[in-house]
Scaffold this active site. Sequence first.
Site, PDB file in Angstrom:
ATOM      1  N   ARG A   1      51.152  47.388  50.647  1.00  0.00           N
ATOM      2  CA  ARG A   1      50.687  48.778  50.634  1.00  0.00           C
ATOM      3  C   ARG A   1      49.638  48.972  51.718  1.00  0.00           C
ATOM      4  O   ARG A   1      48.435  48.858  51.470  1.00  0.00           O
ATOM      5  CB  ARG A   1      50.095  49.126  49.265  1.00  0.00           C
ATOM      6  CG  ARG A   1      51.092  48.998  48.120  1.00  0.00           C
ATOM      7  CD  ARG A   1      50.401  49.263  46.796  1.00  0.00           C
ATOM      8  NE  ARG A   1      51.316  49.159  45.665  1.00  0.00           N
ATOM      9  CZ  ARG A   1      50.948  49.306  44.385  1.00  0.00           C
ATOM     10  NH1 ARG A   1      49.672  49.554  44.098  1.00  0.00           N
ATOM     11  NH2 ARG A   1      51.835  49.194  43.417  1.00  0.00           N
TER      12      ARG A   1
ATOM     13  N   ASP B   1      47.050  50.757  54.103  1.00  0.00           N
ATOM     14  CA  ASP B   1      46.163  51.883  53.830  1.00  0.00           C
ATOM     15  C   ASP B   1      46.393  53.041  54.786  1.00  0.00           C
ATOM     16  O   ASP B   1      47.100  52.923  55.783  1.00  0.00           O
ATOM     17  CB  ASP B   1      44.698  51.437  53.952  1.00  0.00           C
ATOM     18  CG  ASP B   1      44.259  50.526  52.822  1.00  0.00           C
ATOM     19  OD1 ASP B   1      44.923  50.525  51.772  1.00  0.00           O
ATOM     20  OD2 ASP B   1      43.260  49.800  53.014  1.00  0.00           O
TER      21      ASP B   1
ATOM     22  N   ARG C   1      40.067  44.376  57.389  1.00  0.00           N
ATOM     23  CA  ARG C   1      39.132  45.272  58.079  1.00  0.00           C
ATOM     24  C   ARG C   1      37.691  44.824  57.870  1.00  0.00           C
ATOM     25  O   ARG C   1      36.842  44.991  58.764  1.00  0.00           O
ATOM     26  CB  ARG C   1      39.341  46.702  57.600  1.00  0.00           C
ATOM     27  CG  ARG C   1      40.668  47.307  58.077  1.00  0.00           C
ATOM     28  CD  ARG C   1      40.992  48.593  57.340  1.00  0.00           C
ATOM     29  NE  ARG C   1      39.946  49.589  57.502  1.00  0.00           N
ATOM     30  CZ  ARG C   1      39.864  50.694  56.774  1.00  0.00           C
ATOM     31  NH1 ARG C   1      40.772  50.953  55.830  1.00  0.00           N
ATOM     32  NH2 ARG C   1      38.889  51.551  56.973  1.00  0.00           N
TER      33      ARG C   1
END
Length: 265
Positions: free
Chosen positions: A50, A52, A198
């Site tokens: 999934r 972002d 990230r």
Amino acid sequence: MPRYALRIEYHGLPFSGWQRQDNAPSVQAAIEAALAKFLREAPLVTGAGRTDSGVHARAQVAHVDLDREWDTYRLSQAINQHLRPKPIAITAAARVADDWHARFSALDRTYLYRILSRRSPAAIDDGLVWQVRQRMDEAAMQAGADRLLGQHDFTTFRSTACQAASPVKTLDRLDVRRVGDEVHLHVKARSFLHNQVRSFAGTLERVGAGAWRPEDVTTALEARDRTACGTVAPACGLYLMHVGYPEDPFATLTPGPTPTYRKRG
């Protein structure tokens, strides 16, 4: 019902992420809507991960069950035709076993994070990289990255909204490489926490800029505290590059037909 694997490339900027949402555009919903335009009903598309909002993919993988057999090249081209002009492309389709699963059959995921390190603006790659103005010390970044390899409690590098049952993950690879004006982070693991890559990128940027020492990464990791993390890097620099399986479902595919061009005159 025959099951097909899809390899998917997309520009993440116009989408709220991979997963279907009620009030925002998603990659999953766009592909399902494209399928519904030439099938009798809209099948469910299941992705390997999934991504972002704003995150890109070079090789996301998904599977879909259809009500009849399809030539895989024609299937990919039919979906692409109905995806236009959205920045999504099916780059390959393959028939797989009925129990093959894009997410649960996967062995690992590999991500790339791109940091553009220069003062002049990104004219071509705007929205595709994270630009920082200072020069990065990639050797120092690698020294910090090495401290994250292996199995750890990655609470520091986990979003507070993360729904994973445990913060413990095993990081197999975190390589830092300079490519011209860019610094690339190549990250590989079986699975990741929400915002983990990230968070790595933002923390290692601090090391590359000289604001942190490499050993400060260990201090942040061992704190198991989200506030000890460096800046969370923006989504625009992140790409899902590869999903690994025991056998690559696309390995034996042959290219589609070669276009023929009619000579003028």
